[in-house]
Design a protein around this motif. Structure first.
Motif, PDB file in Angstrom:
ATOM      1  N   THR A 196      17.976  50.725 -20.039  1.00 26.34           N
ATOM      2  CA  THR A 196      19.127  51.075 -19.549  1.00 26.34           C
ATOM      3  C   THR A 196      19.671  50.888 -17.832  1.00 26.34           C
ATOM      4  O   THR A 196      20.723  50.405 -17.666  1.00 26.34           O
ATOM      5  N   ASP A 197      18.514  50.737 -17.183  1.00 28.54           N
ATOM      6  CA  ASP A 197      18.899  50.489 -15.876  1.00 28.54           C
ATOM      7  C   ASP A 197      19.350  49.276 -15.410  1.00 28.54           C
ATOM      8  O   ASP A 197      19.826  48.779 -14.204  1.00 28.54           O
ATOM      9  N   VAL A 198      19.015  48.203 -16.469  1.00 28.13           N
ATOM     10  CA  VAL A 198      19.344  46.858 -15.974  1.00 28.13           C
ATOM     11  C   VAL A 198      20.285  46.342 -16.948  1.00 28.13           C
ATOM     12  O   VAL A 198      20.398  44.735 -17.044  1.00 28.13           O
ATOM     13  N   ALA A 199      20.902  47.051 -17.772  1.00 25.30           N
ATOM     14  CA  ALA A 199      21.929  46.676 -18.714  1.00 25.30           C
ATOM     15  C   ALA A 199      22.920  45.820 -18.009  1.00 25.30           C
ATOM     16  O   ALA A 199      23.553  44.880 -18.891  1.00 25.30           O
ATOM     17  N   SER A 200      23.280  46.106 -16.865  1.00 23.25           N
ATOM     18  CA  SER A 200      24.598  45.244 -16.222  1.00 23.25           C
ATOM     19  C   SER A 200      23.722  44.049 -15.611  1.00 23.25           C
ATOM     20  O   SER A 200      24.625  43.441 -14.789  1.00 23.25           O
ATOM     21  N   ASP A 201      22.609  43.783 -15.640  1.00 17.50           N
ATOM     22  CA  ASP A 201      21.939  42.667 -14.644  1.00 17.50           C
ATOM     23  C   ASP A 201      22.102  41.178 -15.660  1.00 17.50           C
ATOM     24  O   ASP A 201      21.970  41.288 -16.746  1.00 17.50           O
ATOM     25  N   ILE A 202      22.184  40.186 -14.691  1.00 18.73           N
ATOM     26  CA  ILE A 202      22.106  39.030 -15.470  1.00 18.73           C
ATOM     27  C   ILE A 202      20.738  38.637 -15.902  1.00 18.73           C
ATOM     28  O   ILE A 202      19.691  38.915 -14.959  1.00 18.73           O
ATOM     29  N   ILE A 203      20.341  38.066 -17.025  1.00 17.78           N
ATOM     30  CA  ILE A 203      19.213  37.922 -17.455  1.00 17.78           C
ATOM     31  C   ILE A 203      18.212  37.247 -16.672  1.00 17.78           C
ATOM     32  O   ILE A 203      16.980  37.306 -16.326  1.00 17.78           O
ATOM     33  N   HIS A 204      18.947  36.094 -16.109  1.00 18.07           N
ATOM     34  CA  HIS A 204      17.753  35.109 -15.161  1.00 18.07           C
ATOM     35  C   HIS A 204      17.272  36.092 -13.959  1.00 18.07           C
ATOM     36  O   HIS A 204      16.450  35.425 -13.206  1.00 18.07           O
ATOM     37  N   THR A 205      17.903  37.088 -13.628  1.00 20.59           N
ATOM     38  CA  THR A 205      17.677  37.939 -12.461  1.00 20.59           C
ATOM     39  C   THR A 205      16.199  38.895 -12.921  1.00 20.59           C
ATOM     40  O   THR A 205      15.733  39.359 -11.897  1.00 20.59           O
ATOM     41  N   LEU A 206      16.159  38.879 -14.001  1.00 18.94           N
ATOM     42  CA  LEU A 206      15.161  39.885 -14.476  1.00 18.94           C
ATOM     43  C   LEU A 206      13.584  39.416 -14.145  1.00 18.94           C
ATOM     44  O   LEU A 206      13.339  38.174 -14.468  1.00 18.94           O
ATOM     45  N   SER A 207      12.561  40.272 -14.363  1.00 20.41           N
ATOM     46  CA  SER A 207      11.360  39.897 -14.167  1.00 20.41           C
ATOM     47  C   SER A 207      10.846  39.528 -15.637  1.00 20.41           C
ATOM     48  O   SER A 207      11.649  39.728 -16.671  1.00 20.41           O
ATOM     49  N   HIS A 208       9.581  39.005 -15.666  1.00 25.65           N
ATOM     50  CA  HIS A 208       9.253  38.362 -17.133  1.00 25.65           C
ATOM     51  C   HIS A 208       8.940  39.592 -18.159  1.00 25.65           C
ATOM     52  O   HIS A 208       9.420  39.494 -19.274  1.00 25.65           O
ATOM     53  N   GLY A 209       8.495  40.913 -17.495  1.00 24.67           N
ATOM     54  CA  GLY A 209       8.278  41.992 -18.476  1.00 24.67           C
ATOM     55  C   GLY A 209       9.646  42.409 -18.963  1.00 24.67           C
ATOM     56  O   GLY A 209       9.748  42.736 -20.066  1.00 24.67           O
ATOM     57  N   TYR A 210      10.594  42.497 -18.262  1.00 29.91           N
ATOM     58  CA  TYR A 210      12.082  42.921 -18.431  1.00 29.91           C
ATOM     59  C   TYR A 210      12.765  41.868 -19.795  1.00 29.91           C
ATOM     60  O   TYR A 210      13.295  42.122 -20.603  1.00 29.91           O
ATOM     61  N   ARG A 211      12.381  40.549 -19.361  1.00 28.24           N
ATOM     62  CA  ARG A 211      13.188  39.611 -20.130  1.00 28.24           C
ATOM     63  C   ARG A 211      12.492  39.873 -21.559  1.00 28.24           C
ATOM     64  O   ARG A 211      12.939  39.705 -22.645  1.00 28.24           O
ATOM     65  N   GLN A 212      11.100  40.078 -21.653  1.00 32.59           N
ATOM     66  CA  GLN A 212      10.418  40.304 -23.006  1.00 32.59           C
ATOM     67  C   GLN A 212      10.941  41.480 -23.512  1.00 32.59           C
ATOM     68  O   GLN A 212      11.109  41.367 -24.913  1.00 32.59           O
ATOM     69  N   ARG A 213      11.239  42.384 -22.979  1.00 33.88           N
ATOM     70  CA  ARG A 213      11.874  43.638 -23.462  1.00 33.88           C
ATOM     71  C   ARG A 213      13.121  43.276 -24.018  1.00 33.88           C
ATOM     72  O   ARG A 213      13.626  43.613 -24.992  1.00 33.88           O
ATOM     73  N   VAL A 214      14.086  42.396 -23.343  1.00 33.99           N
ATOM     74  CA  VAL A 214      15.253  41.944 -23.760  1.00 33.99           C
ATOM     75  C   VAL A 214      15.361  41.253 -25.207  1.00 33.99           C
ATOM     76  O   VAL A 214      15.777  41.532 -26.105  1.00 33.99           O
ATOM     77  N   GLY A 215      14.187  40.512 -25.225  1.00 24.59           N
ATOM     78  CA  GLY A 215      13.840  39.559 -26.262  1.00 24.59           C
ATOM     79  C   GLY A 215      13.526  40.685 -27.552  1.00 24.59           C
ATOM     80  O   GLY A 215      13.969  40.442 -28.802  1.00 24.59           O
ATOM     81  N   LEU A 216      12.688  41.711 -27.257  1.00 20.12           N
ATOM     82  CA  LEU A 216      12.392  42.697 -28.207  1.00 20.12           C
ATOM     83  C   LEU A 216      13.736  43.430 -28.547  1.00 20.12           C
ATOM     84  O   LEU A 216      14.106  43.711 -29.767  1.00 20.12           O
ATOM     85  N   ALA A 217      14.835  43.803 -27.771  1.00 21.43           N
ATOM     86  CA  ALA A 217      15.860  44.651 -27.914  1.00 21.43           C
ATOM     87  C   ALA A 217      16.762  43.724 -28.853  1.00 21.43           C
ATOM     88  O   ALA A 217      17.388  44.235 -29.924  1.00 21.43           O
ATOM     89  N   GLN A 218      16.845  42.322 -28.666  1.00 20.03           N
ATOM     90  CA  GLN A 218      17.565  41.404 -29.497  1.00 20.03           C
ATOM     91  C   GLN A 218      17.151  41.583 -30.968  1.00 20.03           C
ATOM     92  O   GLN A 218      17.781  41.352 -32.024  1.00 20.03           O
ATOM     93  N   ALA A 219      15.892  41.630 -31.014  1.00 21.16           N
ATOM     94  CA  ALA A 219      15.103  41.452 -32.553  1.00 21.16           C
ATOM     95  C   ALA A 219      15.423  42.956 -33.168  1.00 21.16           C
ATOM     96  O   ALA A 219      15.288  42.856 -34.313  1.00 21.16           O
ATOM     97  N   ILE A 220      15.590  43.967 -32.468  1.00 22.13           N
ATOM     98  CA  ILE A 220      15.793  45.440 -33.195  1.00 22.13           C
ATOM     99  C   ILE A 220      17.097  45.910 -33.115  1.00 22.13           C
ATOM    100  O   ILE A 220      17.625  46.894 -33.782  1.00 22.13           O
ATOM    101  N   ILE A 221      18.130  44.984 -32.407  1.00 26.48           N
ATOM    102  CA  ILE A 221      19.424  45.476 -32.412  1.00 26.48           C
ATOM    103  C   ILE A 221      20.168  45.922 -33.694  1.00 26.48           C
ATOM    104  O   ILE A 221      20.889  46.958 -33.761  1.00 26.48           O
ATOM    105  N   HIS A 222      19.902  45.141 -34.633  1.00 22.74           N
ATOM    106  CA  HIS A 222      20.554  45.310 -36.037  1.00 22.74           C
ATOM    107  C   HIS A 222      19.822  46.252 -36.809  1.00 22.74           C
ATOM    108  O   HIS A 222      19.814  46.396 -38.174  1.00 22.74           O
TER     109      HIS A 222
END
Lengths: 319, 241
Positions: A123-149
């Motif tokens: 939630t805290d990084v929802a408005s951030d551009i992906i390339h500015t995120l740390s590796h851990g957050y990017r992995q979470r974004v990857g997981l989020a796209q897998a469960i979004i539907h």
């Protein structure tokens, strides 16, 4: 239910997987365990309908994955080894894009996006551009796209790869929560991760299915397996490359059933031995009589580790 | 179609965010402008000739833009691993290809519109018809779309952007040089190869001179369709490899 029957994959003329057959019941959390190159990623990519198998069939949720990959993809969420991220996008826009691709309407997305951001703690990084995120957050974004539907089946390939210890624990907890509502397949070569997360294991080695069952079932099936880790250094007057000699010596010790490929560690060379009884005395004697320096001797660690070494060691020996 | 629209929207957003796309637009328009100035100020000439010369250089610009905008379309996603998202979503390969192509086509269209001030200057200061300008621009769009489709095919085939760029450039050069190459050959190969040429027959003898031939339009549409179809097949084939 996921059912793979005689599944195989060849890259050019080289076999990467199979033929392997397995079934995964609804609601199960299953771990694909294997060394690098064991065929885990290939198996998962086929199940996610990213790759076509060279032979065999897959059935996911009652749909033939080879004949109707389009239908199967609607039921699946996939987090590959490298998260499929568009680095230039804002996190929430990226997740909306992923949801829309999976056929979600804007209304569905509006509701689900908030949930997914909370579940994955983004939630805290929802408005951030992906390339500015740390590796851990990017992995979470990857997981989020897998469960979004909200897919029925979730396929995660090395979800904790490259994460620091704190992030690993967080990701593990996240997967634990997802287990309640999804059938989950996880691949990893980290034994503790698999043993703490999965109900059942599929152990792969060089493209073959070496064993399947719970950690306890596998250990029981394989007999009571113990493991001795012995670290050796070449003694004075020994060959520069003493490994083949040392391996022969260790394999000849009574009670040792297999010896895995050695690796350098702590100023010496470490051999992992699978044994059926405690034969430390015989091992140390063999090393000393072979005029090698014994640096370290460890005995029996976890049940899963023993099972894994035994199974993988077996396939190494047979090759 | 829904997936095509979603991909088109994302790609257009990516163009707006990408400095690469704007640098391409800036550099190509700058070159086009410099060449136009040197032609327009090169002594007294008929305005129709100046317009022809403008379309001559602009066709090169349109082809270059087509290549530069397309060679990364799929190869970059493959390199960045983001292609997996599209490959594992319920999206057909054709929808991926068409969505990406249309986005690049729209950007190409914007780039060409930004060059419109040059023929308008000729029209204000000389005697040319609006139809001649429209036909020329239609030709630029068509030749640009053919270059886009060729670049897309190279991008779908290649593992990385560099290989895609080199392959796309080689294919485009080959298509443009078919006409002079075919001159050295005899019948019946010569007319066939000449008709397949991307520039000399269909652009230089038609659109560039303000002549609208249906066969030229059909030719460019067919080339674009053919290479887009090959791109779809290349994507499908990658799943089997």
């Amino acid at each position: 239910m996921i059912r793979a029957t005689n599944l195989s994959k060849y890259y050019g003329g080289k076999r990467a997987l199979g033929p392997v057959s397995f079934e995964i019941a609804d609601g199960e959390t299953v771990g694909f365990l294997g060394l690098n190159g064991a065929g885990k990623t290939t198996a998962l990519r086929i199940l996610a309908c990213d790759l076509r198998p060279s032979g065999g069939s897959i059935e996911i949720g009652g749909v033939d994955g080879v004949a109707e990959p389009h239908e199967v993809r609607k039921k699946i969420g996939f987090l590959p080894e490298n998260p499929p991220l568009y680095q230039d996008m804002v996190v929430s826009d990226y997740l909306k894009f992923a949801g829309e691709l999976r056929g979600m309407t804007r209304e569905e997305l509006k509701k689900r996006l908030t949930e997914v951001l909370e579940i994955t703690d983004l939630t805290d990084v929802a408005s951030d551009i992906i390339h500015t995120l740390s590796h851990g957050y990017r992995q979470r974004v990857g997981l989020a796209q897998a469960i979004i539907h909200n897919p029925k089946f979730l396929i995660l390939d090395e979800p904790t790869r490259g994460l620091d210890p704190v992030q690993i624990v967080e990701m593990r907890n996240l997967i634990h929560d997802l287990k309640q509502s999804h059938t989950v397949l996880i691949s990893s070569h980290i034994l503790t991760e698999i043993s703490q997360t999965c109900d059942r294991l599929l152990i792969l080695g060089k493209g073959k299915l070496l064993g399947t069952g719970s950690e306890h079932e596998l250990a029981t099936k394989e007999g009571e397996i113990r493991q001795i880790t012995v670290t050796i250094r070449g003694g004075s007057g020994s060959d520069a490359d003493f490994r083949p000699t040392a391996r022969t010596l260790l394999e000849a010790v009574d009670g040792v059933s297999s010896v895995a490929d050695p690796y350098d560690y702590g100023g010496g060379t470490t051999f992992v031995l699978s044994t059926k009884r405690d034969c430390r005395a015989e091992v140390s004697r063999a090393v000393v009589e072979g005029k090698l320096d014994l640096i370290k001797l460890d005995y029996a660690r976890s049940e899963l580790e023993n099972t894994f070494i035994r199974l993988v060691g077996g396939v190494d020996a047979s090759n | 179609m829904r997936a095509t629209r979603i991909i088109l929207r994302r790609e257009l957003g990516a163009y707006l965010r990408s400095p690469f796309a704007w640098v391409i637009a800036f550099v190509l328009l700058l070159i086009d402008g410099i060449l136009f100035q040197s032609q327009a100020l090169a002594g007294e000439q008929l305005s129709a000739i100046v317009l022809e010369k403008f379309f001559w250089t602009s066709s090169g610009i349109a082809m270059a833009a087509g290549l530069l905008l397309s060679f990364r379309l799929i190869s970059e996603e493959r390199q960045n691993h983001s292609l997996v998202l599209l490959n594992t979503s319920p999206v057909r390969d054709a929808e991926i290809v068409v969505g990406k192509f249309l986005a690049a086509f729209v950007f190409l269209g914007v780039l060409l519109v930004l060059s419109l001030y040059m023929p308008l200057l000729i029209k204000v200061n000389g005697k040319i018809s609006g139809a001649q300008i429209i036909v020329g621009y239609l030709g630029l769009l068509l030749i640009g779309s053919a270059a886009l489709a060729i670049g897309m095919f190279a991008s779908a085939l290649a593992k990385n952007q560099l290989v895609a760029g080199v392959a796309a450039t080689a294919m485009l050069f080959l298509m443009v040089l078919l006409f002079p190459f075919a001159k050295k050959l005899g019948d019946p190969v010569r007319p066939i190869l000449q008709d397949l040429d991307l520039w000399w027959v269909h652009f230089q003898s038609g659109f560039m001179r303000g002549v609208l031939n249906l066969k030229d339009i059909v030719y460019y549409v067919a080339v674009t369709y053919f290479f887009l179809l090959l791109s779809v097949k290349a994507l499908e084939a990658k799943r089997w490899q």
